[in-house]
Motif scaffolding. Structure first.
Motif, PDB file in Angstrom:
ATOM      1  N   GLN A   9       0.880  -1.169   0.000  1.00  9.85           N
ATOM      2  CA  GLN A   9       0.000   0.000   0.000  1.00  9.85           C
ATOM      3  C   GLN A   9       0.914   1.214   0.000  1.00  9.85           C
ATOM      4  OE1 GLN A   9      -3.228  -0.348   2.709  1.00  9.85           O
ATOM      5  NE2 GLN A   9      -3.681   1.829   2.753  1.00  9.85           N
ATOM      6  N   LEU A  10       0.981   1.860  -1.156  1.00  5.80           N
ATOM      7  CA  LEU A  10       2.003   2.893  -1.333  1.00  5.80           C
ATOM      8  C   LEU A  10       1.390   4.267  -1.485  1.00  5.80           C
ATOM      9  CD1 LEU A  10       3.800   0.726  -3.961  1.00  5.80           C
ATOM     10  CD2 LEU A  10       4.644   1.125  -1.650  1.00  5.80           C
ATOM     11  N   LEU A  11       2.105   5.269  -1.009  1.00  8.71           N
ATOM     12  CA  LEU A  11       1.604   6.632  -1.127  1.00  8.71           C
ATOM     13  C   LEU A  11       1.844   7.147  -2.541  1.00  8.71           C
ATOM     14  CD1 LEU A  11       2.484   8.726   2.021  1.00  8.71           C
ATOM     15  CD2 LEU A  11       0.328   7.703   1.341  1.00  8.71           C
ATOM     16  N   ALA A  12       0.821   7.737  -3.126  1.00 11.77           N
ATOM     17  CA  ALA A  12       0.987   8.359  -4.440  1.00 11.77           C
ATOM     18  C   ALA A  12       0.346   9.730  -4.324  1.00 11.77           C
ATOM     19  CB  ALA A  12       0.281   7.541  -5.496  1.00 11.77           C
ATOM     20  N   PRO A  13       1.079  10.798  -4.638  1.00 13.33           N
ATOM     21  CA  PRO A  13       0.526  12.135  -4.455  1.00 13.33           C
ATOM     22  C   PRO A  13      -0.819  12.288  -5.164  1.00 13.33           C
ATOM     23  CG  PRO A  13       2.796  12.206  -5.224  1.00 13.33           C
ATOM     24  CD  PRO A  13       2.385  10.778  -5.248  1.00 13.33           C
ATOM     25  N   ALA A  14      -1.802  12.801  -4.434  1.00 14.29           N
ATOM     26  CA  ALA A  14      -3.139  12.954  -5.014  1.00 14.29           C
ATOM     27  C   ALA A  14      -3.193  14.129  -5.972  1.00 14.29           C
ATOM     28  CB  ALA A  14      -4.144  13.164  -3.887  1.00 14.29           C
ATOM     29  N   GLY A  15      -4.168  14.108  -6.863  1.00 11.09           N
ATOM     30  CA  GLY A  15      -4.456  15.246  -7.728  1.00 11.09           C
ATOM     31  C   GLY A  15      -3.461  15.458  -8.850  1.00 11.09           C
ATOM     32  N   SER A  16      -2.534  14.538  -9.034  1.00 10.66           N
ATOM     33  CA  SER A  16      -1.557  14.716 -10.096  1.00 10.66           C
ATOM     34  C   SER A  16      -2.184  14.314 -11.428  1.00 10.66           C
ATOM     35  CB  SER A  16      -0.330  13.855  -9.786  1.00 10.66           C
ATOM     36  OG  SER A  16       0.401  13.677 -10.948  1.00 10.66           O
ATOM     37  N   THR A  17      -2.209  15.242 -12.364  1.00  8.67           N
ATOM     38  CA  THR A  17      -2.840  14.943 -13.652  1.00  8.67           C
ATOM     39  C   THR A  17      -1.799  14.527 -14.686  1.00  8.67           C
ATOM     40  OG1 THR A  17      -2.719  17.282 -14.083  1.00  8.67           O
ATOM     41  CG2 THR A  17      -4.884  16.407 -13.418  1.00  8.67           C
ATOM     42  N   SER A  18      -0.536  14.840 -14.366  1.00  9.79           N
ATOM     43  CA  SER A  18       0.518  14.500 -15.319  1.00  9.79           C
ATOM     44  C   SER A  18       0.781  12.991 -15.284  1.00  9.79           C
ATOM     45  CB  SER A  18       1.788  15.265 -14.962  1.00  9.79           C
ATOM     46  OG  SER A  18       2.130  14.925 -13.652  1.00  9.79           O
ATOM     47  N   PHE A  19       1.774  12.558 -16.014  1.00  8.07           N
ATOM     48  CA  PHE A  19       2.104  11.136 -16.097  1.00  8.07           C
ATOM     49  C   PHE A  19       2.347  10.563 -14.700  1.00  8.07           C
ATOM     50  CE2 PHE A  19       5.441   7.897 -16.237  1.00  8.07           C
ATOM     51  CZ  PHE A  19       4.767   6.929 -16.955  1.00  8.07           C
ATOM     52  N   ASN A  20       1.694   9.512 -14.393  1.00  6.39           N
ATOM     53  CA  ASN A  20       1.836   8.898 -13.075  1.00  6.39           C
ATOM     54  C   ASN A  20       2.384   7.487 -13.250  1.00  6.39           C
ATOM     55  OD1 ASN A  20       1.423   7.664 -10.580  1.00  6.39           O
ATOM     56  ND2 ASN A  20      -0.272   9.068 -10.118  1.00  6.39           N
ATOM     57  N   VAL A  21       3.526   7.251 -12.606  1.00  2.00           N
ATOM     58  CA  VAL A  21       4.188   5.959 -12.767  1.00  2.00           C
ATOM     59  C   VAL A  21       3.303   4.812 -12.268  1.00  2.00           C
ATOM     60  CG1 VAL A  21       5.424   6.032 -10.562  1.00  2.00           C
ATOM     61  CG2 VAL A  21       6.385   4.729 -12.448  1.00  2.00           C
ATOM     62  N   TRP A  22       2.424   5.121 -11.272  1.00  4.79           N
ATOM     63  CA  TRP A  22       1.551   4.080 -10.721  1.00  4.79           C
ATOM     64  C   TRP A  22       0.492   3.680 -11.729  1.00  4.79           C
ATOM     65  CZ3 TRP A  22       4.266   2.120  -7.304  1.00  4.79           C
ATOM     66  CH2 TRP A  22       5.006   2.888  -6.412  1.00  4.79           C
ATOM     67  N   ASP A  23      -0.004   4.700 -12.497  1.00  5.03           N
ATOM     68  CA  ASP A  23      -0.974   4.364 -13.548  1.00  5.03           C
ATOM     69  C   ASP A  23      -0.304   3.470 -14.575  1.00  5.03           C
ATOM     70  OD1 ASP A  23      -2.962   5.799 -12.396  1.00  5.03           O
ATOM     71  OD2 ASP A  23      -2.530   7.653 -13.487  1.00  5.03           O
ATOM     72  N   ALA A  24       0.944   3.846 -14.905  1.00  4.92           N
ATOM     73  CA  ALA A  24       1.677   3.059 -15.899  1.00  4.92           C
ATOM     74  C   ALA A  24       1.849   1.616 -15.429  1.00  4.92           C
ATOM     75  CB  ALA A  24       3.030   3.701 -16.162  1.00  4.92           C
ATOM     76  N   LEU A  25       1.994   1.449 -14.125  1.00  7.88           N
ATOM     77  CA  LEU A  25       2.162   0.093 -13.586  1.00  7.88           C
ATOM     78  C   LEU A  25       0.829  -0.628 -13.403  1.00  7.88           C
ATOM     79  CD1 LEU A  25       4.896   0.674 -10.843  1.00  7.88           C
ATOM     80  CD2 LEU A  25       5.138  -0.758 -12.857  1.00  7.88           C
ATOM     81  N   GLY A  26      -0.258   0.101 -13.678  1.00 12.76           N
ATOM     82  CA  GLY A  26      -1.590  -0.506 -13.588  1.00 12.76           C
ATOM     83  C   GLY A  26      -2.060  -0.712 -12.164  1.00 12.76           C
ATOM     84  N   THR A  27      -1.596   0.116 -11.227  1.00  9.63           N
ATOM     85  CA  THR A  27      -2.012  -0.069  -9.835  1.00  9.63           C
ATOM     86  C   THR A  27      -3.374   0.578  -9.592  1.00  9.63           C
ATOM     87  OG1 THR A  27      -0.903   1.944  -9.157  1.00  9.63           O
ATOM     88  CG2 THR A  27       0.358  -0.095  -8.969  1.00  9.63           C
ATOM     89  N   GLN A  28      -4.042   0.061  -8.563  1.00  8.81           N
ATOM     90  CA  GLN A  28      -5.386   0.528  -8.235  1.00  8.81           C
ATOM     91  C   GLN A  28      -5.302   1.624  -7.174  1.00  8.81           C
ATOM     92  OE1 GLN A  28      -7.530  -2.638  -6.459  1.00  8.81           O
ATOM     93  NE2 GLN A  28      -9.497  -1.638  -6.750  1.00  8.81           N
ATOM     94  N   ALA A  29      -6.130   2.680  -7.315  1.00  7.39           N
ATOM     95  CA  ALA A  29      -6.140   3.726  -6.287  1.00  7.39           C
ATOM     96  C   ALA A  29      -6.956   3.230  -5.093  1.00  7.39           C
ATOM     97  CB  ALA A  29      -6.747   5.004  -6.846  1.00  7.39           C
ATOM     98  N   ILE A  30      -6.392   3.363  -3.891  1.00 10.11           N
ATOM     99  CA  ILE A  30      -7.105   2.944  -2.675  1.00 10.11           C
ATOM    100  C   ILE A  30      -6.950   4.018  -1.598  1.00 10.11           C
ATOM    101  CG2 ILE A  30      -7.049   0.424  -2.982  1.00 10.11           C
ATOM    102  CD1 ILE A  30      -4.507   0.475  -1.165  1.00 10.11           C
ATOM    103  N   GLY A  31      -7.367   3.715  -0.385  1.00 10.64           N
ATOM    104  CA  GLY A  31      -7.241   4.679   0.714  1.00 10.64           C
ATOM    105  C   GLY A  31      -8.437   5.598   0.751  1.00 10.64           C
ATOM    106  N   LYS A  32      -8.557   6.332   1.880  1.00  8.92           N
ATOM    107  CA  LYS A  32      -9.727   7.194   2.085  1.00  8.92           C
ATOM    108  C   LYS A  32      -9.891   8.217   0.966  1.00  8.92           C
ATOM    109  CE  LYS A  32      -9.877   6.918   7.041  1.00  8.92           C
ATOM    110  NZ  LYS A  32      -8.800   7.264   7.915  1.00  8.92           N
ATOM    111  N   ASN A  33      -8.787   8.857   0.568  1.00  7.71           N
ATOM    112  CA  ASN A  33      -8.874   9.897  -0.457  1.00  7.71           C
ATOM    113  C   ASN A  33      -8.393   9.407  -1.822  1.00  7.71           C
ATOM    114  OD1 ASN A  33      -9.519  11.586   1.756  1.00  7.71           O
ATOM    115  ND2 ASN A  33      -7.310  11.774   2.175  1.00  7.71           N
ATOM    116  N   GLY A  34      -8.210   8.141  -1.932  1.00 11.40           N
ATOM    117  CA  GLY A  34      -7.725   7.593  -3.205  1.00 11.40           C
ATOM    118  C   GLY A  34      -6.290   8.000  -3.491  1.00 11.40           C
ATOM    119  N   ASP A  35      -5.565   8.441  -2.472  1.00 17.25           N
ATOM    120  CA  ASP A  35      -4.194   8.903  -2.717  1.00 17.25           C
ATOM    121  C   ASP A  35      -3.159   7.819  -2.396  1.00 17.25           C
ATOM    122  OD1 ASP A  35      -4.623   8.913  -0.056  1.00 17.25           O
ATOM    123  OD2 ASP A  35      -3.867  10.940   0.328  1.00 17.25           O
ATOM    124  N   GLU A  36      -3.639   6.577  -2.282  1.00 14.48           N
ATOM    125  CA  GLU A  36      -2.691   5.490  -2.095  1.00 14.48           C
ATOM    126  C   GLU A  36      -2.886   4.482  -3.208  1.00 14.48           C
ATOM    127  OE1 GLU A  36      -1.805   4.519   2.358  1.00 14.48           O
ATOM    128  OE2 GLU A  36      -3.876   5.146   2.194  1.00 14.48           O
TER     129      GLU A  36
END
Ligand code: FAD
Ligand code: NAD
Length: 556
Positions: free
Chosen positions: A433-460
């Motif tokens: 369960q990794l932290l990914a800065p929320a609200g980033s619209t630019s290229f996100n390495v986590w999206d590229a890796l196909g990870t799912q957004a989780i956590g209360k604010n979807g920032d993990e």
């Protein structure tokens, strides 16, 4: 351009730049730049500052060692007090208990670290002793040595309490006497020894036909109590061990009869993780044959059985409690591992009490990690009630923070940087369960890796399966304290992959087998004509030297 010229003009600068970049990357990532800026010689300002400041650090774990590394500076006289002369890399404990790795890889001798600190500080010393009492009014610590119980008194200007915590039995009868634990290196060795010893006994009984069916099933039943990260990681390792190594070495007749039961009092396992990830872990364990029993609490333990009951809420009515007690059932088992959480050590409770604290789970600290109501006393890691989870990540960061505060003579607010949570699910599996800065619209390495957004604010982000396993292994491998441990761990992993887990019973003092079965392997005992088991009375013969009756076996 000649070869020498090319090497000098192109290769050397490129190699230099790469080395520098790697060094910068590593040190920045590790948050250890200041090690290089404060590595001045010990003697440079000793006399300018007068008497060196006396720093006493209690403990040799995650928090203590991070503090030691940072506070070692000129004009400091540092003493580390701990009964343990090594650092224990706790994330490797579960895998060491089933022989995936050796304990050598998880234990780091303290000598080199203390000697390195001594080159930066006025002095740095390790004392193998147990701190027993802290006198905050007179700034003194009393400790007793491990071996012959000598009493020591240490005076301090600054005291760092980093003694960690101990397994919490919640006063449940029988746990302390009959349970196994997974907190220290010796716990892991004991568990490994018990697993292998039970396997040998079961294998020996199995040669004797159906007569011992119930006893074999008992020996092969392992109950893991606590569905926190420790219990889950251990259950996954046990399942891998059963499916791969036990099946290969003892045969499927034995491996298929191993039962691993994971008992968790709460409705779900892995409370620190997002529920979706906890479910992934649960499904994985079930697919490996682990019997996951949530909403079930252990209420009583005996040497060979455990009582399980439906868990009740803290504010349960007497009726609810008696209904749960009526539904309680006992089960026979061969080993019970208590991984049901941690509680304060006696030293911490004693100090908390003398400071008038109401909550005895740890030492209450302010935002700078100073123990409330004291002067110059800090508590860090699992010993502190700082509002953060009792993890190595927190302990190491708090240690660094306090080490720097002491080194620089300035208290400041502790800020925790959470990097994420990882849980290893045995070979080739895990969750992260990794932290990914929320609200980033630019290229996100986590999206590229196909990870799912989780956590209360979807920032993990959730990472599962092999990628999480690879991340777990690479991260924990790089975080080891020495190259020697990295080599050792790397070769352990390689050995386990190529030749299977270690099935050599750790050398521990254990009672001799007094009755059948005689543990053996290879050709069955009854088919072997060179050995005859004689009954006990027949075997007792007078020793010609000391005249005592001794047990003897005859070989023909
Ligand atoms: P410890 O590391 O426990 O160190 C305490 C030290 O104090 C020891 O050296 C001990 O010998 C010494 N000591 C005890 N009593 C005294 C005394 N009276 N006087 C002097 N010294 C004393 N956290 C993570 O973040 N990631 C993980 O993957 C992870 N895996 C874990 C796996 C297991 C099996 C376990 C048990 C824990 C795991 N943790 C993990 C949690 C982590 O290990 C603890 O949070 C961490 O060890 C706390 O560090 P500490 O320095 O406070 O205590
Ligand atoms: P824990 O406190 O996280 O979990 C203990 C579990 O045991 C709880 O879920 C509790 O409900 C259950 N329990 C308590 N009493 C029980 C009973 N009588 N019967 C059945 N279940 C019972 O303990 P832990 O797993 O040892 O973890 C301790 C700390 O170390 C935590 O902060 C954890 O995050 C950390 N840790 C982290 C990792 C990792 O990051 N991979 C691995 C291990 C430990």
């Amino acid at each position: 351009m000649g070869l020498a010229d090319f090497t000098l003009k192109r290769l050397a600068p490129a190699a230099g730049a790469t080395t520098l970049a790697a060094w910068a990357g590593m040190t920045t990532l590790n948050d250890d730049w200041d090690d290089y800026l404060h590595s001045s010689s010990a003697t440079s300002s000793d006399n300018a500052g007068g008497e060196p400041e006396k720093i006493v650090i209690l403990g040799s774990g995650w928090a203590a060692l991070s503090a030691l590394r940072k506070c070692a500076a000129s004009n400091k006289s540092v003493v580390v007090v701990s009964p343990r002369p090594h650092f224990l890399y706790t994330p490797l404990l579960a895998s060491s208990s089933v022989g995936t790795i050796t304990l050598r890889s998880a234990c780091e001798p303290l000598r080199a670290l203390v000697e390195s600190a001594a080159t930066k500080a006025t002095s740095a010393t390790f004392v193998r002793a147990d701190a027993r009492e802290i006198d905050v009014a007179n700034k003194k610590v009393r400790a007793t040595t491990d071996s012959d119980g000598m009493e020591l008194e240490l005076s301090y200007d600054k005291l760092v309490i980093a003694v960690g915590a101990q397994p919490n039995t919640f006063g449940i009868p029988g746990v302390q006497e009959h349970g196994l634990f997974l907190k220290e290196a010796e716990d892991s060795a004991k568990l490994h020894a018990r697993l292998l010893s039970n396997l040998e006994k079961a294998a020996a009984l199995n040669h004797q036909g159906d007569k011992y069916r119930a006893e074999i099933d008992r020996l092969l039943k392992i109950v893991v109590v606590g569905g926190g990260p420790t219990g889950v990681e251990l259950s996954a390792e046990l399942a891998d061990f059963a499916h791969n190594d036990v099946a290969k070495r003892y045969g499927t007749d034995i491996s298929n009869r191993i039962q691993i039961i994971l008992v968790e009092a709460m409705p779900r396992i892995l409370a620190p993780f997002d529920e979706s990830l906890a479910n992934v872990a649960k499904d994985h364990l079930i697919s490996k044959g682990v019997d996951v029993r949530t909403g079930t609490a252990v209420t009583y333990v005996e040497s060979a059985d455990v009582t399980l009951a439906p868990s009740t809420p803290r504010n349960a009515t007497p009726e609810q409690k008696s209904a749960a007690a009526a539904a309680a059932q006992s089960e026979e088992m061969g080993a019970l591992v208590w991984a049901a959480g941690i509680g304060a050590r006696p030293l911490v409770k004693k100090l908390a009490k003398s400071l008038g604290q109401k909550d005895m789970r740890g030492l209450q600290v302010d935002e700078t990690l100073k123990v409330k109501g004291t002067d110059g006393v800090y508590a860090i890691g699992d010993a502190a009630l700082s509002g953060f989870a009792p993890t190595a990540q927190v302990a190491a960061q708090q240690g660094k923070h306090i080490g720097r505060s002491i080194r620089d003579g300035m208290d400041s607010k502790f800020q925790y940087n959470h990097a994420g949570s990882l849980c290893c699910l045995g070979s080739d599996n895990g969750i992260a369960q990794l932290l990914a800065p929320a609200g980033s619209t630019s290229f996100n390495v986590w999206d590229a890796l196909g990870t799912q957004a989780i956590g209360k604010n979807g920032d993990e982000r959730a990472l599962t399966g092999k990628p999480a396993f690879v991340l777990w292994r690479s991260l924990y491998w790089t975080k080891l304290l020495s190259t020697s441990s990295r080599i050792s761990l790397g070769s352990d992993w390689m050995r386990a992959k190529l030749h299977g887990r270690d099935v050599v019973e750790p050398v521990l003092k254990r009672a001799a087998t007094l009755r059948q079965p005689v543990e053996s392997f290879g050709t069955e005992l009854k088919r072997n004509h060179t050995i005859r088991l004689v009954n006990k009375t027949e075997a007792l013969a007078t020793d010609p030297v000391d005249g005592k009756k001794k047990k003897r076996f005859w070989l023909f």
